[in-house]
Design a protein around this motif. Structure first.
Motif, mmCIF file in Angstrom:
data_model
loop_
_atom_site.group_PDB
_atom_site.id
_atom_site.type_symbol
_atom_site.label_atom_id
_atom_site.label_comp_id
_atom_site.label_asym_id
_atom_site.label_seq_id
_atom_site.Cartn_x
_atom_site.Cartn_y
_atom_site.Cartn_z
ATOM 1 N N SER A 140 0.800 -1.218 0.101
ATOM 2 C CA SER A 140 0.062 -0.002 -0.067
ATOM 3 C C SER A 140 0.754 1.229 0.144
ATOM 4 N N PRO A 146 -3.878 5.382 -0.333
ATOM 5 C CA PRO A 146 -4.330 5.894 1.037
ATOM 6 C C PRO A 146 -4.468 5.056 1.937
ATOM 7 N N SER A 148 -6.086 3.113 5.512
ATOM 8 C CA SER A 148 -7.245 2.599 5.612
ATOM 9 C C SER A 148 -8.084 3.588 6.307
ATOM 10 N N ASN A 149 -9.481 3.253 6.267
ATOM 11 C CA ASN A 149 -10.364 4.158 6.912
ATOM 12 C C ASN A 149 -10.282 4.193 8.425
ATOM 13 N N PHE A 150 -9.681 3.061 9.040
ATOM 14 C CA PHE A 150 -9.685 2.880 10.332
ATOM 15 C C PHE A 150 -8.407 3.334 11.001
ATOM 16 N N TYR A 151 -7.456 3.876 10.123
ATOM 17 C CA TYR A 151 -5.974 4.261 10.437
ATOM 18 C C TYR A 151 -6.088 5.269 11.688
ATOM 19 N N HIS A 153 -8.570 6.592 13.571
ATOM 20 C CA HIS A 153 -9.045 5.917 14.995
ATOM 21 C C HIS A 153 -7.768 5.161 15.655
#
Length: 166
Positions: A140, A146, A148-151, A153
């Motif tokens: 990645s 980009p 992860s969406n969880f990065y 948090h």
């Protein structure tokens, strides 16, 4: 007349995979997950150098092909046997290349695909989940994708900013 070699004229794994028109990235999946340069892998395939970090007398690698027709990266995990000097057992590589070349030729005439050729192949392996996660993070970053969406948090949580009750 095309200058693209036919599958049966290709002698190395690098030549075969690059003949598809995709860009090839190589990673050592053995002791430490790290990128392997194209030149280093070609020297390894030509029996000029030993594999830098063998594990259990094998070169554990991930081949990442990008730039294919559907723009989805294709990843293959291969475990190639090494001789007593840590160099590639070329007969094993030649068998693998020949098998892929046959499937490639079949693919031109039938509704066959390359993943079917890898299905029962003795040189294919599936990494453990934690190694897969590290590999995913490395590719990645290499592909400049980009986070992860969880990065965000997770970063807040581990830094203590979100509070430990979160």
């Amino acid at each position: 007349m095309s200058n693209t070699p036919k599958p049966d004229q290709l002698s190395t794994l690098t030549e075969l995979l690059e003949a598809t028109g995709s860009k090839l990235r190589l990673y050592d999946m053995g002791r430490r997950i790290q990128r392997v340069s194209r030149q280093q892998f070609i020297k390894f395939e030509r029996y000029e150098i030993a594999w830098p970090a063998p594990l259990a007398r094998h070169a554990w690698l991930a081949l990442l092909q990008t730039g294919s027709e559907n723009n989805e990266p294709v990843i293959w995990f291969l475990k190639l046997p090494l001789d007593e000097q840590g160099k590639l057992v070329q007969a094993a590589r030649d068998y693998f290349v020949q098998r892929l070349a046959e499937v490639w030729a079949l693919n031109k005439t039938q509704d066959s695909n390359v993943p079917d050729a890898l299905k029962d192949n003795p040189f294919v392996f599936k990494p453990r989940e934690e190694r897969m996660a590290v590999f995913h993070a490395k590719i990645s970053a290499d592909l400049k994708q980009p986070a992860s969406n969880f990065y965000a948090h997770a970063k807040e949580y581990f830094s203590g900013e979100a509070g430990w009750e979160q």
